[in-house]
Write an enzyme that holds these catalytic residues in place. Structure first.
Site, PDB file in Angstrom:
ATOM      1  N   LYS A  31     -27.830 -14.661  -0.151  1.00 24.06           N
ATOM      2  CA  LYS A  31     -26.922 -14.460   0.802  1.00 24.06           C
ATOM      3  C   LYS A  31     -27.806 -13.919   2.027  1.00 24.06           C
ATOM      4  O   LYS A  31     -28.393 -12.904   2.103  1.00 24.06           O
ATOM      5  CB  LYS A  31     -26.030 -13.136   0.225  1.00 24.06           C
ATOM      6  CG  LYS A  31     -25.335 -13.459  -1.063  1.00 24.06           C
ATOM      7  CD  LYS A  31     -23.987 -14.330  -0.427  1.00 24.06           C
ATOM      8  CE  LYS A  31     -22.868 -14.480  -1.799  1.00 24.06           C
ATOM      9  NZ  LYS A  31     -21.784 -15.179  -1.654  1.00 24.06           N
ATOM     10  N   ASP A  36     -26.507 -18.976   1.124  1.00 25.99           N
ATOM     11  CA  ASP A  36     -24.920 -18.889   1.447  1.00 25.99           C
ATOM     12  C   ASP A  36     -24.930 -17.911   2.787  1.00 25.99           C
ATOM     13  O   ASP A  36     -25.189 -16.488   2.544  1.00 25.99           O
ATOM     14  CB  ASP A  36     -24.291 -18.440   0.296  1.00 25.99           C
ATOM     15  CG  ASP A  36     -22.674 -18.037   0.563  1.00 25.99           C
ATOM     16  OD1 ASP A  36     -22.553 -18.664   1.731  1.00 25.99           O
ATOM     17  OD2 ASP A  36     -21.974 -17.583  -0.532  1.00 25.99           O
ATOM     18  N   GLU A  41     -24.478 -23.256   2.140  1.00 27.74           N
ATOM     19  CA  GLU A  41     -23.032 -22.850   1.775  1.00 27.74           C
ATOM     20  C   GLU A  41     -22.275 -22.352   2.842  1.00 27.74           C
ATOM     21  O   GLU A  41     -22.912 -21.067   3.663  1.00 27.74           O
ATOM     22  CB  GLU A  41     -22.748 -22.231   0.769  1.00 27.74           C
ATOM     23  CG  GLU A  41     -21.468 -21.876   0.148  1.00 27.74           C
ATOM     24  CD  GLU A  41     -21.321 -21.428  -1.110  1.00 27.74           C
ATOM     25  OE1 GLU A  41     -20.260 -20.724  -1.502  1.00 27.74           O
ATOM     26  OE2 GLU A  41     -22.291 -21.655  -2.090  1.00 27.74           O
ATOM     27  N   ASP A  81     -16.849 -23.578   1.572  1.00 30.84           N
ATOM     28  CA  ASP A  81     -16.521 -22.430   0.392  1.00 30.84           C
ATOM     29  C   ASP A  81     -15.187 -21.897   1.008  1.00 30.84           C
ATOM     30  O   ASP A  81     -14.226 -22.219   0.777  1.00 30.84           O
ATOM     31  CB  ASP A  81     -17.603 -21.269   0.332  1.00 30.84           C
ATOM     32  CG  ASP A  81     -17.087 -20.188  -0.735  1.00 30.84           C
ATOM     33  OD1 ASP A  81     -15.830 -20.190  -1.496  1.00 30.84           O
ATOM     34  OD2 ASP A  81     -17.615 -19.160  -0.774  1.00 30.84           O
ATOM     35  N   LYS A  83     -13.531 -21.851  -5.907  1.00 31.67           N
ATOM     36  CA  LYS A  83     -13.484 -20.243  -6.566  1.00 31.67           C
ATOM     37  C   LYS A  83     -12.037 -20.398  -7.404  1.00 31.67           C
ATOM     38  O   LYS A  83     -10.975 -20.691  -6.650  1.00 31.67           O
ATOM     39  CB  LYS A  83     -13.545 -19.390  -5.636  1.00 31.67           C
ATOM     40  CG  LYS A  83     -14.905 -19.501  -4.756  1.00 31.67           C
ATOM     41  CD  LYS A  83     -15.967 -18.924  -5.594  1.00 31.67           C
ATOM     42  CE  LYS A  83     -17.256 -18.705  -4.787  1.00 31.67           C
ATOM     43  NZ  LYS A  83     -17.152 -17.960  -3.643  1.00 31.67           N
TER      44      LYS A  83
END
Length: 379
Positions: free
Chosen positions: A177, A208, A234, A260, A282
């Protein structure tokens, strides 16, 4: 007649969880139990509360209270009466178990989509348990060749992120992240952290940015990230960034770009073609397993890569993700590993510390394979 029980749970996290949207140390989720008294089976589903998306357990419970009458539950899940065979599910299509019609979740507020996801997972779990088969069998999928999951490292000080990696050193890939604000050093610190992590492992990295970069930063970072063996980036840009910026990143990046936040529901998949190289689905965001299957099929039509990710979830939600492994290119199903030891209230599909999904065996594998390991509070 189906019986609905709602279980709000508070889940302490293994570490403080930081992404570009903020930090939390406790995760609140809603576990849904859908019981069929005629068979004695119970299906389970889960939806996380996500503060930055405005999703709370209280809002999800309020929606469920509005559909609690059994006749309404039977309708929204589409579960037939005992003895009705698959081919009689004509309302939603034959020889498949989609419990919601196409686009059903798109028009609802986010917290309702999350609640729909929980009931949809529970419906799949219950439907397969009622037939004494796994959900994979219900969906005509073969789990013999399962993908390996990555493990996610939330944003933190470099030495803390290194320590997190050392806790689980055997994963084949790690999702990192990034997306620090400029006040915290921005892109330069992001890259420095990744270089430090690269000293610890030869595993593949996935980055991400959680909408934390702009187009110039993304393009500038893509070359160094590629040299650090990053597989893809991402969602670097916010979904509402101008189309011209998304196009600039799509054509200018040295790495593939995965959607995403830009791909949350069925109607978003087609919009991603020409702006992203793949999508990350998701279950909570799209409304459950039913729309996820249709999103995968649409992505394949558009030649988009498909990843399925998770939120910070218990084994209830992770076991639902695991059912899709044969259909995916990448998977991120480490949510239960991010919980504090002993806080996961469910058994089912577990993720090994080498990224391997470990499925239950025998009767325990029926449905999504989920059982609760303790009594939970009810709403």
């Amino acid at each position: 007649m189906l019986q609905l029980t709602l279980h709000p749970v508070e889940l302490p996290l293994r570490h403080a969880w930081t992404i570009a949207h903020g930090t939390r140390t406790v995760q609140r989720n809603l576990i849904v139990a859908l019981h069929d008294p005629e068979t004695g089976h119970t299906g389970y589903g889960e939806a996380p509360a996500i503060p930055y998306m405005g999703v709370t357990v209280e809002k999800m419970v309020a929606w469920f209270e509005g559909v609690r009458p059994t006749s309404t539950l039977n309708y929204i899940t589409g579960i037939p009466e005992p003895g009705v065979v698959e081919d009689d599910w004509g309302l939603y299509g034959q020889d498949e178990p989609p419990f919601f019609p196409s686009g059903y979740a798109d028009g609802f507020e986010t917290q309702i989509k999350f609640a729909i996801c929980a009931i949809d997972q529970a419906a799949h779990d219950l439907c397969a348990k009622n037939r004494d088969i796994s959900t994979g069998e219900l969906l005509h999928l073969d789990h013999q060749n399962s993908l390996l999951s990555n493990y996610t490292l939330g944003m933190d000080a470099p030495e803390v992120m290194v320590a997190k990696l050392r806790e689980y050193p055997d994963f084949p890939s790690y999702k990192i992240k990034l997306g620090r604000p400029e006040a915290d050093g921005g892109l330069e610190v992001d890259l420095a952290v990744l270089r430090r992590l690269r000293e610890e492992t030869h595993a593949v990295f996935r980055v991400d940015a959680n909408t934390g970069w702009d187009a110039e930063q993304t393009i500038r970072a893509s070359g160094p990230l590629r040299d650090l063996d990053v597989e893809f980036i991402e969602q670097p840009l916010p979904p509402d960034a101008p189309r011209s910026e998304h196009e600039a990143v799509y054509f200018g990046s040295d790495l593939p770009i995965m959607a995403d936040e830009s791909c949350q529901t069925e109607s978003d998949v087609e919009k991603c073609a020409g702006l992203f190289h793949g999508i990350n689905i998701k279950l909570s965001k799209c409304g459950g397993m039913t729309p996820a299957r249709r999103m995968i099929a649409k992505a394949r039509e558009l030649d988009l890569k498909v990843m399925m990710g998770c939120m910070t979830e218990t084994t209830v939600g992770i076991s639902a993700v695991a059912q899709f492994l044969p259909l995916l290119d990448y998977v991120d199903m480490d949510g239960a590993l991010l919980l504090a030891p002993g806080s996961d209230p469910a058994d089912g599909v577990k993720l090994g510390t080498d990224g391997v999904a470990i499925f239950p065996e025998g009767a325990a594998a029926h449905g999504n394979g989920v059982t609760l390991n303790r009594e939970l509070p009810t709403a």
